[in-house]
Write an enzyme that holds these catalytic residues in place. Structure first.
Site, PDB file in Angstrom:
ATOM      1  N   GLU A 217       1.209  -0.453  -1.807  1.00  0.00           N
ATOM      2  CA  GLU A 217       0.676   0.484  -2.839  1.00  0.00           C
ATOM      3  C   GLU A 217       1.801   0.629  -3.990  1.00  0.00           C
ATOM      4  O   GLU A 217       2.905   0.915  -3.891  1.00  0.00           O
ATOM      5  CB  GLU A 217       0.636   1.741  -2.199  1.00  0.00           C
ATOM      6  CG  GLU A 217       0.304   2.978  -3.378  1.00  0.00           C
ATOM      7  CD  GLU A 217      -0.255   4.172  -2.582  1.00  0.00           C
ATOM      8  OE1 GLU A 217      -0.428   5.372  -3.347  1.00  0.00           O
ATOM      9  OE2 GLU A 217      -0.542   4.241  -1.272  1.00  0.00           O
TER      10      GLU A 217
ATOM     11  N   ASN B  63      -3.664  11.698   2.285  1.00  0.00           N
ATOM     12  CA  ASN B  63      -3.967  10.927   0.945  1.00  0.00           C
ATOM     13  C   ASN B  63      -5.139  10.063   1.011  1.00  0.00           C
ATOM     14  O   ASN B  63      -5.525   9.458   1.970  1.00  0.00           O
ATOM     15  CB  ASN B  63      -2.639  10.130   0.765  1.00  0.00           C
ATOM     16  CG  ASN B  63      -1.416  10.885   0.018  1.00  0.00           C
ATOM     17  OD1 ASN B  63      -1.338  11.993   0.443  1.00  0.00           O
ATOM     18  ND2 ASN B  63      -0.521  10.033  -0.053  1.00  0.00           N
TER      19      ASN B  63
ATOM     20  N   ASP C  40       2.580  11.012  -6.394  1.00  0.00           N
ATOM     21  CA  ASP C  40       2.580  10.231  -5.231  1.00  0.00           C
ATOM     22  C   ASP C  40       3.780   9.286  -5.161  1.00  0.00           C
ATOM     23  O   ASP C  40       4.561   9.254  -6.144  1.00  0.00           O
ATOM     24  CB  ASP C  40       1.161   9.534  -5.223  1.00  0.00           C
ATOM     25  CG  ASP C  40       0.805   9.094  -4.112  1.00  0.00           C
ATOM     26  OD1 ASP C  40       1.592   9.532  -2.766  1.00  0.00           O
ATOM     27  OD2 ASP C  40      -0.204   8.283  -3.772  1.00  0.00           O
ATOM     28  N   HIS C  41       3.937   8.270  -4.245  1.00  0.00           N
ATOM     29  CA  HIS C  41       4.870   7.650  -4.167  1.00  0.00           C
ATOM     30  C   HIS C  41       5.724   7.143  -5.295  1.00  0.00           C
ATOM     31  O   HIS C  41       5.161   6.535  -6.416  1.00  0.00           O
ATOM     32  CB  HIS C  41       4.350   6.045  -3.477  1.00  0.00           C
ATOM     33  CG  HIS C  41       3.883   6.296  -2.021  1.00  0.00           C
ATOM     34  ND1 HIS C  41       4.413   6.155  -1.090  1.00  0.00           N
ATOM     35  CD2 HIS C  41       2.507   6.613  -1.789  1.00  0.00           C
ATOM     36  CE1 HIS C  41       3.608   6.137  -0.015  1.00  0.00           C
ATOM     37  NE2 HIS C  41       2.433   6.238  -0.521  1.00  0.00           N
TER      38      HIS C  41
ATOM     39  N   GLY D 175      -4.097   0.355   1.981  1.00  0.00           N
ATOM     40  CA  GLY D 175      -5.325  -0.320   1.867  1.00  0.00           C
ATOM     41  C   GLY D 175      -6.665  -0.170   2.723  1.00  0.00           C
ATOM     42  O   GLY D 175      -6.964   0.873   2.991  1.00  0.00           O
TER      43      GLY D 175
ATOM     44  N   GLU E 177       9.250  10.515   2.477  1.00  0.00           N
ATOM     45  CA  GLU E 177       8.710   9.385   3.169  1.00  0.00           C
ATOM     46  C   GLU E 177      10.055   8.633   3.956  1.00  0.00           C
ATOM     47  O   GLU E 177      10.707   8.307   3.071  1.00  0.00           O
ATOM     48  CB  GLU E 177       7.738   8.560   2.841  1.00  0.00           C
ATOM     49  CG  GLU E 177       7.194   7.421   3.654  1.00  0.00           C
ATOM     50  CD  GLU E 177       6.176   6.777   3.245  1.00  0.00           C
ATOM     51  OE1 GLU E 177       5.570   5.932   3.880  1.00  0.00           O
ATOM     52  OE2 GLU E 177       5.754   6.764   1.867  1.00  0.00           O
TER      53      GLU E 177
END
Length: 367
Positions: free
Chosen positions: A196, A298, A122-123, A240, A188
């Site tokens: 995050e 996600n 992820d990110h 969030g 992204e």
């Protein structure tokens, strides 16, 4: 996405089961590159999406696998930079060691679950690329060169904090490396609000991707000919915890982005979109996103709570047993981590199963 070859699709793509099947004799449930591509193709054609579940331990991994199995859905398990650091242990906090260790573990235990699972990171922002995604790409490149499958099936580059030109320049470099490893890249291109793993964006009007943004993305990364990628576009998404109505989502914007590129390049529905910051989304918002090309959504905040809530319940109900208070010895059966860990796994698995239903993935596993 984008896919390397365009599927022939009429007005009605038909049910997911109609997709051509890949021979799976002796196949491991961790998806091969071919199976992962088929998973994404079927989701796009069938207008459903896979929950992508963030995990931080072997136990949360089992919870995710169990949830997918009980929903009879294939799925995606992902590890963020913070999750990988946690997995690396608090002594060294090494992200690569943590991610590799859990991925190797997943390749073993996933054999016991009757679904296909893709492993994803992820990110990953710019300042962590050299300590996370680039080394992991190298690991998979070595495996592929040795005739094996990659360790992970996809990696995410989160360049949303950078100017779009620099974001796409880095994405070009990473996409070329991902192709060598038979890995799909997720990019992204514009911000998702909230926070995050230390990446924070304000909640404002910049949280909406424009047709111009995706035109520049298509020019830089191509539409499949340079390698397949997933696109995390912004349509008001916020990371969030938010109640329905507190975040202004515009999933209809995804149709504008698809059509804007289709008109210029003559390729229908060119993108496979990723839905970030989905906590608190309404059923209508999710349904619209699916209709407009979302194939991956996600899920982290909700599954964290679903895992922790049963643990809190156990501790409150067994206060005198889990603590050695007033000179007593407690109750080993209640402070044994297995006693509350089983409830935590069950709670999270149930939330994963619910997510599969919300995203129309229930019962869609590859046969």
């Amino acid at each position: 996405m984008v896919r390397a070859t365009e599927n022939s699709r009429g007005a009605d793509p038909g049910p997911p089961a109609a997709h051509p099947q890949i021979t799976r004799s002796g196949q491991m449930p961790i998806a091969t590159p071919e199976v992962y591509n088929e998973m994404l193709d079927r989701a796009k054609a069938g207008k459903f999406a896979y929950p992508a579940i963030n995990v931080t331990s072997s136990q949360t991994l089992h919870a995710a696998l169990r949830g997918f199995a009980e929903a009879e859905s294939d799925g995606i398990v992902q590890i963020s930079t913070g999750g990988a650091e946690f997995l690396g242990g608090q002594y060294s906090k090494d992200m690569v060691s943590g991610a590799v260790a859990l991925a190797e573990f997943a390749h073993i235990v996933a054999k016991k679950y009757p679904v296909n699972i893709a492993l994803h990171t992820d990110h990953c922002p710019k300042d962590k690329l050299d300590g996370y995604v680039r080394p992991l790409l190298a690991v998979s490149q070595e495996r592929v060169a040795a005739g094996q499958n990659p360790l992970f099936q996809s990696h995410m580059w989160d360049g949303s904090a950078e100017k779009l030109d620099e974001n796409l320049t880095i994405a070009q470099e990473l996409l070329a490396e991902a192709v060598k490893a038979k890995i799909i890249l997720e990019v992204e291109i514009t911000p998702t609000g909230g926070e995050e793993d230390g990446v924070t964006h304000e909640i404002n009007d910049e949280l909406y991707t424009t047709v111009s943004d995706v035109e520049r993305t298509a020019e830089a990364l191509g539409l499949g000919e340079k390698g397949r990628y997933l696109l995390a576009a912004s349509f008001g998404n916020v990371h969030g915890v938010y109640k329905p109505g507190n975040v202004v989502l515009r999933p209809d914007l995804l149709r504008e982005l698809q059509d804007g590129i289709a008109a210029k390049h003559g390729k229908e529905n060119p993108f496979d979109f990723v839905f970030h910051g989905g906590s608190g989304s309404t059923e209508d918002e999710i349904r619209t996103a699916l209709e407009n090309g979302v194939v991956k959504m996600n899920l982290d905040t909700d599954t964290q709570y679903a895992f922790t809530r049963p643990v809190a319940d156990h501790m409150f109900r067994n206060y005198d047993g889990v603590l050695k208070i007033d000179g007593e010895v407690g109750n080993k059966k209640t402070y044994d981590p297995r006693s509350w860990g089983k409830s935590a796994e069950k709670g999270m698995a149930e939330r994963v199963t619910q997510a599969c239903a919300n995203l129309r993935a229930t019962g869609t596993k590859l046969k």
